[in-house]
Design an enzyme around this catalytic site. Structure first.
Site, short mmCIF file in Angstrom:
data_model
loop_
_atom_site.label_atom_id
_atom_site.label_comp_id
_atom_site.label_asym_id
_atom_site.label_seq_id
_atom_site.Cartn_x
_atom_site.Cartn_y
_atom_site.Cartn_z
N GLU A 70 -27.37 -12.32 33.33
CA GLU A 70 -27.41 -13.22 34.47
C GLU A 70 -27.67 -12.46 35.77
O GLU A 70 -27.08 -12.76 36.82
CB GLU A 70 -26.11 -14.03 34.55
CG GLU A 70 -25.95 -14.99 33.38
CD GLU A 70 -24.70 -15.85 33.45
OE1 GLU A 70 -23.72 -15.42 34.10
OE2 GLU A 70 -24.71 -16.94 32.86
N GLU A 111 -26.12 -18.78 25.85
CA GLU A 111 -24.74 -19.20 26.07
C GLU A 111 -24.72 -20.72 26.18
O GLU A 111 -24.94 -21.27 27.25
CB GLU A 111 -24.15 -18.58 27.35
CG GLU A 111 -23.88 -17.10 27.25
CD GLU A 111 -23.14 -16.57 28.48
OE1 GLU A 111 -22.57 -17.39 29.24
OE2 GLU A 111 -23.15 -15.34 28.67
#
Length: 596
Positions: free
Chosen positions: A157, A239
């Site tokens: 991320e 995710e």
């Protein structure tokens, strides 16, 4: 030798392969739970397990590495292979994961001016040293070497933090030079700005998305971004958030099982999925993370139950069965089976054996550091847990002002061993008044500072507030005080061995309580903390984590791994002046009413 490639599909041994994965963090589970957790993932219908690798857990002190016990990553990966699961590894130095400092070691904060997650040459030097130790462990686990590992992650991320492509490239090159030959990937949120900032798509590093709903819309964003860059890769949600984490003082987050199954089915019809989390586990020790909301920090709880498909203790939930059914509907040929259930038992009630005030025994637990101005937790100790600061103040026999300048995160003030007040990061710097009627010529000020957990996500990673303890000083009247004695308390086994219970007990002060009891047979259990205030529990020297009366959790999970047949010792450190007389076990978790 098996092969794995990323073309228009994932290709396993040249055939299209849909990855059905679940996240299990080996470091959040006791070793005894690994096999059942992996088996239950396989029984769900999955073919892959995914895990992060936290840098701070494996290199707690610079140059000192630990892969023992439930940190034994290699054994976990090999066990996954034996059960019939492939593996996705995320060895990136930053993991987020609601983990302390996002996995970055606290000792990095001792380096002046260091810029984290950047091409800062000092930071990259530390990254390189870590990988020099880690990558030889990972290299034989790759599919290209006969192991089960399909892919590895470069950074996590990063588009939600930075956009320095050279940093990503340098990290990628370290992995490749270290012998990593399986495909590499990045994963970011599913909107163009973060994908553009955080990916290495033009360097042929696979791109995945992170989201927990609206699979069609989010997958379309990924597909359009790939197309803009000339890629026709498969879609994968790295995710897929099947639940959420919890913070102290907030209601437990839950998700409807049927709604989750519907969303999972939609994602599987589009592409591949990694359920985050499949089994959440526990933030043992001081490793819980912290959310940052403006000027307010929100530390996360010890339990990482996450509302996942298995509970913290490994019990299959309604979500498990709903998702298992959804997987079968989309992929009718997958192998599935009934899951296993853990044994949980109430291990009884036990009376306290002895107690002692922290103020009476702290000098036996750890060495005193003296300095003109205060030292931070990272400078004076490991950077985790607590720091006790002591200073002497002249008594002017009139009301006076006192304040702490630049400290984190929670400071309890004691004057002559009596509690005055407790301030949090948002309040620190506000003045408190010292009673002018105190008779002693010299006043003893003790400040107990607790690191509640460093932020794991967002802009505050490089904020000075991530250095814990007192960073600037204490002001008395309008001047800074000099002459500090400080004790770093991380409750290591050496510090526990130094506790002198023959010293004076005073339950109105931060205190240590000792219990001793015999067990004929160990079992997984919970410790009821609902009547305690705030503190930590250590079972035979193992740090289960923090408890806090503000809820929502009123118990700590106690796996059988940390108990013994025969005599057991439990030590509780309670900071709120609440006397503890009993240690009570429970066969189920306990939830506390939130404090108003």
């Amino acid at each position: 030798m098996e092969t794995f490639e990323i073309k228009e599909d994932f290709l396993l041994n040249k055939k299209p392969f849909k990855i059905i994965s679940g996240a299990i963090h080996y470091f959040r589970l006791p070793v005894s739970q690994w096999e059942d957790s992996l088996y239950n993932l396989k029984a769900l219908g999955a073919n892959t397990v995914e895990t992060y690798i936290p840098w701070n857990l494996h290199e707690p002190k610079e140059g000192t590495f630990d892969f023992s016990g439930n940190k034994d990553l290699v054994s976990f990966v090999n066990m996954a292979k034996e059960i019939g699961l492939y593996v996705i590894l995320r060895p990136c130095v930053y993991i987020c994961a609601e983990w302390e400092f996002g996995g970055l070691p606290a000792w990095l904060l001792k380096i002046p001016g260091l810029r984290l997650r950047s091409t800062d040459p000092v930071f990259m030097e530390k990254v390189s040293h870590y990988y020099e130790y880690l990558l030889p462990k990972l290299k034989p686990l790759q599919l290209t070497e006969g192991g089960p590992v399909l892919m590895m992650q470069v950074e996590n991320e990063y588009g939600s933090y930075g956009m320095e492509k050279e940093y990503l490239r340098q990290t990628k090159n370290i992995l490749i030079e270290g012998g990593i030959t399986v495909p590499l990937f990045t994963s970011d949120g599913a909107w163009k700005e973060v994908l553009d900032a955080g990916s290495l798509i033009d360097d042929d590093v696979f791109l995945a998305g992170n989201f927990g709903s609206h699979a069609k819309e989010n997958s379309q964003v990924l597909r359009e971004f790939m197309t803009e860059h000339g890629k026709k890769w498969p879609i994968m949600c790295m995710e897929f958030w099947d639940g959420w984490f919890n913070r102290w003082g907030q209601e437990v987050v839950t998700r409807d099982a049927d709604e989750l199954a519907k969303e999972v089915k939609e994602m599987l019809e589009i592409g591949s999925i990694n359920l985050y989390m499949f089994h959440g586990g526990t933030n043992f020790g001081f490793y819980n993370g912290c959310s940052a909301r403006g000027q307010t920090d929100l530390p996360q709880v010890t339990s990482y139950d996450y509302g996942a498909l298995l509970t913290e203790a490994g019990e299959p939930t309604a979500q498990y069965y709903a998702v298992q059914k959804a997987i079968k509907e989309v992929c009718p040929d997958v192998w599935q089976a009934k899951p296993r259930y853990p044994q949980l038992k109430n291990l009884g009630k036990h009376e306290v054996l002895e107690s002692v005030s922290l103020f009476q025994t702290v000098d036996k637990m750890t060495s005193k550091r003296e300095s003109v101005y205060p030292l931070t937790m990272e400078t004076a100790g490991s950077g985790y847990g607590y720091m006790l600061y002591q200073v002497s103040l002249k008594n002017y026999r009139r009301e006076n002002k006192l304040k702490v300048i630049e400290a984190s995160d929670r400071v309890s003030f004691y004057m002559n061993k009596e509690w005055l007040t407790t301030q949090y990061q948002e309040e620190l710097g506000q003045e408190i008044l010292i009673d002018g009627n105190l008779t002693e010529n010299c006043l003893q000020l003790d400040l107990l500072v607790e690191n509640l957990g460093r932020v794991n996500y967002g802009y505050k990673l490089n904020n000075p507030s991530q250095s814990k303890g007192i960073r600037n000083g204490i002001m008395y009247d309008i001047h800074f005080v000099q002459g500090y004695q400080q004790y770093a308390l991380d409750f290591s086994k050496e510090q526990l061995a130094g506790i002198d219970f023959s010293k004076k007990a005073d339950p109105q002060t931060p205190s240590l309580y000792r219990f001793q009891f015999d067990l004929a047979e160990v079992s997984n259990s919970y410790i009821d903390c609902s009547e305690y205030g705030k503190g930590i529990i250590l079972v035979n020297g193992f740090h289960l984590g923090r408890y806090w009366k503000k809820g929502p959790h009123g118990s700590l999970y106690c796996p059988k791994d940390f108990l013994k047949n025969g005599t057991n010792e439990v030590i509780i450190f309670e900071t709120e002046g609440i006397p503890i007389n009993q240690l009570c076990f429970s066969e189920k978790p306990i939830y506390s009413a939130l404090e108003k």
